[in-house]
Design a protein around this motif. Structure first.
Motif, PDB file in Angstrom:
ATOM      1  N   ARG A  96       0.827  -1.200   0.000  1.00 40.68           N
ATOM      2  CA  ARG A  96       0.000   0.000   0.000  1.00 40.68           C
ATOM      3  C   ARG A  96       0.865   1.255   0.000  1.00 40.68           C
ATOM      4  N   LYS A  97       1.943   1.238   0.784  1.00 43.02           N
ATOM      5  CA  LYS A  97       2.786   2.428   0.913  1.00 43.02           C
ATOM      6  C   LYS A  97       3.903   2.458  -0.113  1.00 43.02           C
ATOM      7  N   GLY A  98       3.986   1.396  -0.921  1.00 43.27           N
ATOM      8  CA  GLY A  98       4.992   1.352  -1.982  1.00 43.27           C
ATOM      9  C   GLY A  98       6.423   1.249  -1.477  1.00 43.27           C
ATOM     10  N   ASP A 146      -0.648  13.169  19.749  1.00 45.14           N
ATOM     11  CA  ASP A 146      -1.611  13.295  20.827  1.00 45.14           C
ATOM     12  C   ASP A 146      -3.023  13.477  20.270  1.00 45.14           C
ATOM     13  N   TYR A 147      -3.686  12.342  20.074  1.00 38.73           N
ATOM     14  CA  TYR A 147      -5.067  12.393  19.582  1.00 38.73           C
ATOM     15  C   TYR A 147      -6.064  12.584  20.728  1.00 38.73           C
ATOM     16  N   ILE A 148      -5.546  12.932  21.921  1.00 42.81           N
ATOM     17  CA  ILE A 148      -6.471  13.292  23.007  1.00 42.81           C
ATOM     18  C   ILE A 148      -6.651  14.802  22.957  1.00 42.81           C
ATOM     19  N   PRO A 153     -10.862  13.514  13.281  1.00 43.60           N
ATOM     20  CA  PRO A 153     -12.196  14.028  12.928  1.00 43.60           C
ATOM     21  C   PRO A 153     -13.329  13.049  13.249  1.00 43.60           C
ATOM     22  N   ASN A 154     -13.041  11.751  13.234  1.00 46.45           N
ATOM     23  CA  ASN A 154     -14.103  10.786  13.539  1.00 46.45           C
ATOM     24  C   ASN A 154     -14.363  10.636  15.042  1.00 46.45           C
ATOM     25  N   GLY A 155     -13.534  11.311  15.872  1.00 53.65           N
ATOM     26  CA  GLY A 155     -13.750  11.254  17.324  1.00 53.65           C
ATOM     27  C   GLY A 155     -12.710  10.419  18.060  1.00 53.65           C
TER      28      GLY A 155
HETATM   29  P1  GTP Z   1      -0.274   4.294   9.311  1.00 52.27           P
HETATM   30  O1  GTP Z   1       0.659   4.717   8.258  1.00 52.27           O
HETATM   31  O2  GTP Z   1      -1.330   3.320   8.881  1.00 52.27           O
HETATM   32  O3  GTP Z   1       0.449   3.828  10.551  1.00 52.27           O
HETATM   33  O4  GTP Z   1      -1.076   5.575   9.653  1.00 52.27           O
HETATM   34  P2  GTP Z   1      -0.758   6.608  10.789  1.00 52.27           P
HETATM   35  O5  GTP Z   1       0.636   6.456  11.280  1.00 52.27           O
HETATM   36  O6  GTP Z   1      -1.213   7.940  10.352  1.00 52.27           O
HETATM   37  O7  GTP Z   1      -1.741   6.047  11.866  1.00 52.27           O
HETATM   38  P3  GTP Z   1      -1.921   6.505  13.355  1.00 52.27           P
HETATM   39  O8  GTP Z   1      -0.611   6.528  14.055  1.00 52.27           O
HETATM   40  O9  GTP Z   1      -2.764   7.701  13.401  1.00 52.27           O
HETATM   41  O10 GTP Z   1      -2.792   5.290  13.882  1.00 52.27           O
HETATM   42  C1  GTP Z   1      -2.282   3.994  13.887  1.00 52.27           C
HETATM   43  C2  GTP Z   1      -3.125   3.068  14.726  1.00 52.27           C
HETATM   44  O11 GTP Z   1      -3.953   3.767  15.672  1.00 52.27           O
HETATM   45  C3  GTP Z   1      -4.104   2.249  13.945  1.00 52.27           C
HETATM   46  O12 GTP Z   1      -3.498   1.084  13.444  1.00 52.27           O
HETATM   47  C4  GTP Z   1      -5.168   1.915  14.976  1.00 52.27           C
HETATM   48  O13 GTP Z   1      -4.721   0.885  15.839  1.00 52.27           O
HETATM   49  C5  GTP Z   1      -5.227   3.178  15.784  1.00 52.27           C
HETATM   50  N1  GTP Z   1      -6.220   4.114  15.228  1.00 52.27           N
HETATM   51  C6  GTP Z   1      -5.938   5.235  14.549  1.00 52.27           C
HETATM   52  N2  GTP Z   1      -7.071   5.863  14.177  1.00 52.27           N
HETATM   53  C7  GTP Z   1      -8.094   5.114  14.613  1.00 52.27           C
HETATM   54  C8  GTP Z   1      -9.527   5.218  14.519  1.00 52.27           C
HETATM   55  O14 GTP Z   1     -10.082   6.144  13.944  1.00 52.27           O
HETATM   56  N3  GTP Z   1     -10.266   4.236  15.110  1.00 52.27           N
HETATM   57  C9  GTP Z   1      -9.690   3.190  15.763  1.00 52.27           C
HETATM   58  N4  GTP Z   1     -10.498   2.267  16.297  1.00 52.27           N
HETATM   59  N5  GTP Z   1      -8.356   3.045  15.851  1.00 52.27           N
HETATM   60  C10 GTP Z   1      -7.553   3.988  15.287  1.00 52.27           C
END
Ligand code: GTP
Ligand code: MG
Length: 243
Positions: A96-98, A146-148, A153-155
């Motif tokens: 997917r990421k090539g 920090d997604y807290i 956007p989905n919460g």
């Molecule tokens: P990748 O390149 O896929 O690693 O994307 P990223 O680095 O932007 O992802 P991120 O670090 O934001 O999130 C990685 C992990 O967090 C996912 O594999 C999930 O385990 C968890 N996660 C992130 N977003 C969501 C979400 O919207 N819902 C849920 N249930 N888990 C999430």
């Protein structure tokens, strides 16, 4: 001629030799590369090393929880869950990421092969555990999301740490990367249910459902806030439980 166990072993050796002689490009041409990947020695070795990194981090978290429970009579960590990314998911993500396909490339490009999820009792515990962990002198914080403070956007809410930790092997010390996700019980409840619904296809009213999911995330965040307030009130009257 009698078939012996030694014959079986020799046959297996030959198979391994053949598998080990394949390049990663050859492996990718096969219909189910993940089945074969598990038999390729350098790949299995790398997965073993990620497993060791997880063991190191999990122990550190358990130690913190033990000491915390002795000092303050409560556990900031409710649960620790670990996982190694499955070979099929690794293959998928690389495609997917090539990224070029090799064991080295997995190590250089995929930082979530070793995953640790830490479920904390209260939202403030998340930052306490984070601080206590990353101030240790053998852990390096590589990246933090920090997604807290900034929910998706989905919460989705959680604190993601990309860390590097050394593992001590017989002949070398090796720095391994691992992804630590810290969240509260309420955040875990939301993320786990949202994850279950993510893969449902052909949903009517997808927009409406997204809005409702955001609403649920806000409700669980409100629950966290109120529980944290209660915790802090109790702590005020009981200094011995206060960190
Ligand atoms: P990748 O390149 O896929 O690693 O994307 P990223 O680095 O932007 O992802 P991120 O670090 O934001 O999130 C990685 C992990 O967090 C996912 O594999 C999930 O385990 C968890 N996660 C992130 N977003 C969501 C979400 O919207 N819902 C849920 N249930 N888990 C999430
Ligand atoms: Mg990621």
């Amino acid at each position: 001629m009698k078939h012996t166990q030694t014959d079986d072993l020799q046959q297996e050796d030959k198979q391994m030799e053949l598998i080990n002689s394949l390049s990663m490009e050859d492996v990718l041409k096969i219909e189910h590369p993940e089945l074969l990947l598990n038999k390729v020695e350098p790949f299995s070795r790398l997965m073993m090393q990620y497993k060791c990194a997880i063991m190191e981090i999990e122990t550190k978290l358990q130690v913190l929880n033990e000491e915390f429970s002795m000092n303050y009579n409560r556990n900031p960590i409710e649960d620790i869950r670990t996982r190694i990314k499955k070979p099929l998911s690794i293959v998928d993500k690389m495609k997917r990421k090539g990224f070029p396909f090799s064991v080295e490339s997995i190590e250089q490009n995929l930082f979530d092969v070793a995953g640790i999820k830490v479920i904390c009792s209260f939202p403030e515990d998340i930052y306490t555990v984070r601080d206590l962990l990353i101030k240790q002198d053998d852990i390096t914080l590589v990246e933090e999301k920090d997604y807290i403070k900034n929910p998706k956007p989905n919460g989705y809410r959680s604190l993601h740490l990309l860390v590097e930790i050394p593992i001590f092997l017989a002949k070398e010390k090796k720095a391994m990367k691992a992804e630590i996700q810290l969240r509260s019980i309420a955040m875990e409840c939301w993320a786990s249910l949202e994850h279950k619904m993510k893969y449902k296809k052909d949903i009517k009213n997808a927009d409406e459902i997204s809005q409702k999911l955001i609403r649920c995330a806000e409700i669980s965040f409100e629950l966290d806030k109120q529980m944290q307030e209660l915790r802090s009130e109790i702590d005020e009257d009981n200094p011995e439980t206060q960190y």
